[in-house]
Design a protein around this motif. Structure first.
Motif, PDB file in Angstrom:
ATOM      1  N   PHE A   1      11.296   3.002  -3.524  1.00 53.28           N
ATOM      2  CA  PHE A   1       9.991   2.747  -2.916  1.00 53.28           C
ATOM      3  C   PHE A   1       9.970   1.387  -2.225  1.00 53.28           C
ATOM      4  O   PHE A   1       9.490   1.260  -1.088  1.00 53.28           O
ATOM      5  N   LEU A   2      10.478   0.359  -2.902  1.00 56.42           N
ATOM      6  CA  LEU A   2      10.467  -0.980  -2.320  1.00 56.42           C
ATOM      7  C   LEU A   2      11.262  -1.046  -1.023  1.00 56.42           C
ATOM      8  O   LEU A   2      10.867  -1.723  -0.064  1.00 56.42           O
ATOM      9  N   ASP A   3      12.371  -0.334  -0.973  1.00 54.93           N
ATOM     10  CA  ASP A   3      13.178  -0.301   0.256  1.00 54.93           C
ATOM     11  C   ASP A   3      12.383   0.324   1.404  1.00 54.93           C
ATOM     12  O   ASP A   3      12.370  -0.192   2.524  1.00 54.93           O
ATOM     13  N   SER A   4      11.722   1.434   1.119  1.00 60.05           N
ATOM     14  CA  SER A   4      10.941   2.109   2.156  1.00 60.05           C
ATOM     15  C   SER A   4       9.747   1.265   2.573  1.00 60.05           C
ATOM     16  O   SER A   4       9.419   1.160   3.757  1.00 60.05           O
ATOM     17  N   ALA A   5       9.100   0.652   1.594  1.00 58.28           N
ATOM     18  CA  ALA A   5       7.935  -0.182   1.895  1.00 58.28           C
ATOM     19  C   ALA A   5       8.343  -1.381   2.747  1.00 58.28           C
ATOM     20  O   ALA A   5       7.597  -1.780   3.655  1.00 58.28           O
ATOM     21  N   ALA A   6       9.495  -1.950   2.470  1.00 62.86           N
ATOM     22  CA  ALA A   6       9.966  -3.102   3.241  1.00 62.86           C
ATOM     23  C   ALA A   6      10.164  -2.727   4.711  1.00 62.86           C
ATOM     24  O   ALA A   6       9.848  -3.511   5.612  1.00 62.86           O
ATOM     25  N   ARG A   7      10.666  -1.530   4.948  1.00 63.56           N
ATOM     26  CA  ARG A   7      10.867  -1.092   6.343  1.00 63.56           C
ATOM     27  C   ARG A   7       9.536  -0.907   7.062  1.00 63.56           C
ATOM     28  O   ARG A   7       9.387  -1.283   8.228  1.00 63.56           O
ATOM     29  N   LEU A   8       8.568  -0.327   6.368  1.00 63.26           N
ATOM     30  CA  LEU A   8       7.250  -0.136   6.982  1.00 63.26           C
ATOM     31  C   LEU A   8       6.545  -1.466   7.206  1.00 63.26           C
ATOM     32  O   LEU A   8       5.864  -1.668   8.217  1.00 63.26           O
ATOM     33  N   LYS A   9       6.713  -2.395   6.272  1.00 58.18           N
ATOM     34  CA  LYS A   9       6.111  -3.718   6.431  1.00 58.18           C
ATOM     35  C   LYS A   9       6.720  -4.445   7.611  1.00 58.18           C
ATOM     36  O   LYS A   9       6.016  -5.129   8.371  1.00 58.18           O
ATOM     37  N   LYS A  10       8.016  -4.298   7.798  1.00 63.74           N
ATOM     38  CA  LYS A  10       8.690  -4.961   8.911  1.00 63.74           C
ATOM     39  C   LYS A  10       8.179  -4.449  10.250  1.00 63.74           C
ATOM     40  O   LYS A  10       8.064  -5.207  11.221  1.00 63.74           O
ATOM     41  N   ARG A  11       7.832  -3.173  10.305  1.00 65.80           N
ATOM     42  CA  ARG A  11       7.301  -2.596  11.539  1.00 65.80           C
ATOM     43  C   ARG A  11       5.798  -2.821  11.682  1.00 65.80           C
ATOM     44  O   ARG A  11       5.203  -2.463  12.699  1.00 65.80           O
ATOM     45  N   GLY A  12       5.178  -3.406  10.648  1.00 68.22           N
ATOM     46  CA  GLY A  12       3.757  -3.720  10.696  1.00 68.22           C
ATOM     47  C   GLY A  12       2.839  -2.577  10.336  1.00 68.22           C
ATOM     48  O   GLY A  12       1.615  -2.685  10.498  1.00 68.22           O
ATOM     49  N   HIS A  13       3.386  -1.479   9.838  1.00 70.77           N
ATOM     50  CA  HIS A  13       2.558  -0.309   9.545  1.00 70.77           C
ATOM     51  C   HIS A  13       1.795  -0.437   8.224  1.00 70.77           C
ATOM     52  O   HIS A  13       0.774   0.233   8.028  1.00 70.77           O
ATOM     53  N   VAL A  14       2.294  -1.269   7.308  1.00 70.36           N
ATOM     54  CA  VAL A  14       1.582  -1.546   6.060  1.00 70.36           C
ATOM     55  C   VAL A  14       1.760  -3.025   5.734  1.00 70.36           C
ATOM     56  O   VAL A  14       2.678  -3.681   6.227  1.00 70.36           O
ATOM     57  N   PHE A  15       0.863  -3.539   4.897  1.00 71.17           N
ATOM     58  CA  PHE A  15       1.079  -4.873   4.341  1.00 71.17           C
ATOM     59  C   PHE A  15       0.508  -4.889   2.931  1.00 71.17           C
ATOM     60  O   PHE A  15      -0.324  -4.037   2.568  1.00 71.17           O
ATOM     61  N   ALA A  16       0.977  -5.833   2.143  1.00 74.46           N
ATOM     62  CA  ALA A  16       0.568  -5.895   0.735  1.00 74.46           C
ATOM     63  C   ALA A  16      -0.143  -7.211   0.458  1.00 74.46           C
ATOM     64  O   ALA A  16       0.494  -8.244   0.267  1.00 74.46           O
ATOM     65  N   PRO A  17      -1.488  -7.217   0.420  1.00 70.95           N
ATOM     66  CA  PRO A  17      -2.206  -8.452   0.122  1.00 70.95           C
ATOM     67  C   PRO A  17      -2.019  -8.925  -1.313  1.00 70.95           C
ATOM     68  O   PRO A  17      -2.207 -10.099  -1.614  1.00 70.95           O
TER      69      PRO A  17
END
Length: 274
Positions: free
Chosen positions: A40-56
């Motif tokens: 999950f963390l690997d996938s989330a990191a890719r989406l965060k890098k593209r700006g599609h999600v962020f984690a406040p």
């Protein structure tokens, strides 16, 4: 309910967005996708890098719609309620941001200001900055917290009376005494005197003194009267209108002393032009 056919985090996020959801937790995504924490963390990191999600905050994710990609995140009003609920923390949107929501503002509010009962570091969320201010007794002001509709649901904001008191309690977040007075100038017409009276015991005496003085300065003696009653026959200490003055070693010349409020004024109050 997310269909079981979804096998990637990107597809999971897209499906959530399609049904109007703007947030998700790490645990919910892992359960829906049937993946490990590391995957999950690997996938989330890719989406965060593209700006599609962020984690406040850790484990809590916000989906960034296409129209907000350049901003880096949607407005905090979209997710503040869900984020604080996930954290299990009481809160309300406060101070200058609450005043803005009540229609009282003279400048663009640069911070999304929140009061909660836990010490939180500021959060940078794209173009927005979430600033947290501490109050131990959240239950004591609960009756003065209102629900306000947002584009994605609702959020909790301080009433005009609570906002006015908070502007005096957190002077570092109010933009200086002149700016606070300018905001109060518009906000005061919405203040419920009865609610202000019931809230006053929940605040420090110095807050009551400063707010009372400013309300009088703005010609709102009918509203300030309830605060004056709180100080009647009480030996209130003299306080600086601007708290920072009390910390200076060399005071500037006094301009005025208000015996009604026991407030020392050293600088003229200059209301912002409307």
């Amino acid at each position: 309910m997310i269909p079981q056919r979804i096998t990637t985090l990107a597809a999971y996020v897209e499906e959530l967005a399609s049904i109007g959801s703007t947030t998700f937790t790490r645990e919910d995504a892992m359960e829906a996708l049937g993946v490990s924490h590391g995957a999950f963390l690997d996938s989330a990191a890719r989406l965060k890098k593209r700006g599609h999600v962020f984690a406040p905050r850790r484990g809590f994710y916000v989906i960034t719609p296409t129209r907000y990609l350049k901003w880096g995140a949607p407005p905090p009003s979209w997710y503040i309620d869900a984020m604080m609920r996930d954290a299990g923390q009481p809160y309300y949107v406060a101070l200058l941001k609450a005043a803005e929501l009540h229609g009282a503002t003279h400048q663009a509010v640069m911070e999304f200001q929140i009061v909660t009962d836990r010490q939180w570091k500021p959060i940078r969320a794209g173009r927005s900055r979430l600033a947290f201010h501490f109050r131990r007794d959240m239950e004591g002001v609960e009756d003065a917290v209102e629900r306000r509709k947002t584009d994605t649901g609702s959020m909790r904001i301080s009433s005009p009376a609570l906002t006015a008191l908070d502007l005096m309690r957190y002077p570092q977040a109010s933009g200086g005494i002149s700016h606070a007075a300018s905001v109060l100038h518009e906000l005061s017409v919405q203040i419920d005197p009865a609610q202000l009276d019931s809230l006053a015991p929940k605040f420090e005496r110095s807050v009551i003194q400063r707010l009372g003085y400013l309300l009088d300065f703005l010609g709102q003696e009918e509203i300030s009267a309830c605060l004056a009653k709180r100080l009647h026959n009480v030996a209130a200490q003299w306080v600086e209108l601007e708290p920072r003055e009390a910390k200076t070693t060399t005071f500037s010349e006094e301009r005025k002393r208000s015996s009604r409020w026991n407030v020392i004024v050293r600088r003229p109050i200059e209301l912002d032009e409307q």
